[in-house]
Design a protein around this motif. Structure first.
Motif, PDB file in Angstrom:
ATOM      1  N   THR A  13       0.749  -1.270   0.218  1.00  0.00           N
ATOM      2  CA  THR A  13      -0.079   0.414  -0.095  1.00  0.00           C
ATOM      3  C   THR A  13       0.710   1.526  -0.430  1.00  0.00           C
ATOM      4  O   THR A  13       1.063   1.687  -0.652  1.00  0.00           O
ATOM      5  N   CYS A  14       2.022   1.364   1.133  1.00  0.00           N
ATOM      6  CA  CYS A  14       2.369   2.787   0.911  1.00  0.00           C
ATOM      7  C   CYS A  14       3.866   2.694   2.119  1.00  0.00           C
ATOM      8  O   CYS A  14       3.579   1.784   2.653  1.00  0.00           O
ATOM      9  N   HIS A  15       5.447   2.477   1.156  1.00  0.00           N
ATOM     10  CA  HIS A  15       6.191   2.097   2.769  1.00  0.00           C
ATOM     11  C   HIS A  15       5.990   3.168   3.870  1.00  0.00           C
ATOM     12  O   HIS A  15       7.066   2.764   4.981  1.00  0.00           O
ATOM     13  N   ILE A 129       7.726 -13.552  -3.091  1.00  0.00           N
ATOM     14  CA  ILE A 129       7.503 -13.599  -1.565  1.00  0.00           C
ATOM     15  C   ILE A 129       8.574 -13.107  -0.629  1.00  0.00           C
ATOM     16  O   ILE A 129       8.748 -11.894   0.308  1.00  0.00           O
ATOM     17  N   PRO A 130       9.412 -14.145  -0.607  1.00  0.00           N
ATOM     18  CA  PRO A 130      10.839 -13.467  -0.056  1.00  0.00           C
ATOM     19  C   PRO A 130      11.657 -12.315  -0.677  1.00  0.00           C
ATOM     20  O   PRO A 130      12.017 -11.923   0.412  1.00  0.00           O
ATOM     21  N   GLU A 131      11.334 -12.332  -1.416  1.00  0.00           N
ATOM     22  CA  GLU A 131      11.245 -10.463  -2.006  1.00  0.00           C
ATOM     23  C   GLU A 131      11.214  -9.325  -1.482  1.00  0.00           C
ATOM     24  O   GLU A 131      11.832  -8.424  -1.079  1.00  0.00           O
ATOM     25  N   TRP A 132       9.714  -9.932  -1.173  1.00  0.00           N
ATOM     26  CA  TRP A 132       8.960  -8.692  -0.249  1.00  0.00           C
ATOM     27  C   TRP A 132       9.390  -8.845   1.239  1.00  0.00           C
ATOM     28  O   TRP A 132       9.843  -7.413   1.772  1.00  0.00           O
ATOM     29  N   ILE A 133       9.479 -10.073   1.638  1.00  0.00           N
ATOM     30  CA  ILE A 133      10.091 -10.066   2.889  1.00  0.00           C
ATOM     31  C   ILE A 133      11.424  -8.991   3.545  1.00  0.00           C
ATOM     32  O   ILE A 133      11.739  -8.280   3.989  1.00  0.00           O
ATOM     33  N   ALA A 135      12.667  -6.783   1.050  1.00  0.00           N
ATOM     34  CA  ALA A 135      12.338  -5.412   0.598  1.00  0.00           C
ATOM     35  C   ALA A 135      11.907  -4.923   2.206  1.00  0.00           C
ATOM     36  O   ALA A 135      12.106  -3.662   2.304  1.00  0.00           O
ATOM     37  N   ILE A 136      10.741  -5.642   3.247  1.00  0.00           N
ATOM     38  CA  ILE A 136       9.668  -4.840   4.279  1.00  0.00           C
ATOM     39  C   ILE A 136      10.961  -5.123   5.297  1.00  0.00           C
ATOM     40  O   ILE A 136      11.298  -3.759   5.634  1.00  0.00           O
TER      41      ILE A 136
END
Ligand code: SF4
Length: 170
Positions: A13-15, A129-133, A135-136
């Motif tokens: 949504t928004c970092h 998903i591991p890339e999302w994690i 980046a999070i």
């Protein structure tokens, strides 16, 4: 850091929202829109509470899981950030798979819109998903709060006043 469904949804949504949430600056409880969303969710499920279980995994909780059909149910008020809702449910399915629970799908319901969306975890999601994690973790571990995004979704965000107070015309 345990990654929750909220981290995943906010990442999509928004970092800035993700960073604020992760740093304990939480205004969701003060938002009428959030309260309305919770009421819709409770009303939708109080009518048919049987058949659902709550599933808790490390750092993550799924409130409505149908064991028999292997379906995760989520209820949302608006589909304006549907991509983030889908990402959240995909993350849940992925976590279930890591626990050895295969064949799970998801349903996102929008009672006010009389709309439902089916969610499946695809091969590209398992890669993403591991890339999302990663980046999070990068966003959350930064010392700097990301800038406001000036998006049309901002006016419905619980952080709106926080982000734009003092700005004219926002
Ligand atoms: S108001 Fe906009 S910029 Fe601020 S946290 Fe919410 S979505 Fe992000």
């Amino acid at each position: 850091m345990p990654i929750t469904g909220t981290h995943i949804a906010y990442f999509h949504t928004c970092h800035r929202k993700l960073w604020l949430f992760a740093h304990g600056i939480n205004m969701e409880h003060t938002s009428d829109l959030v309260a309305e969303g919770k009421l819709i969710e409770e009303t939708a499920y109080s009518r048919r509470a049987s058949g659902f279980s709550q599933v808790a995994l490390d750092g993550m909780k799924v409130d409505f899981y149908n064991h028999r059909d292997k379906i995760i149910h989520e209820t949302k008020k608006s589909d304006k950030i549907e991509e983030s809702h889908e990402a959240q449910v995909k993350y849940y399915i992925w976590r279930f798979e890591l626990e050895g629970i295969e064949g799970v799908t998801g349903i996102i319901e929008y009672p006010k819109l009389r709309h439902r969306s089916l969610v499946e975890l695809k091969a590209e999601d398992r890669k993403a998903i591991p890339e999302w994690i990663n980046a999070i973790e990068g966003v959350v571990e930064s010392d700097h709060c990301p800038p406001a995004i000036n998006s049309k979704i901002c006016k419905r965000c619980a952080y709106y006043e926080f982000c734009y107070s003092g700005e004219e015309g926002s």
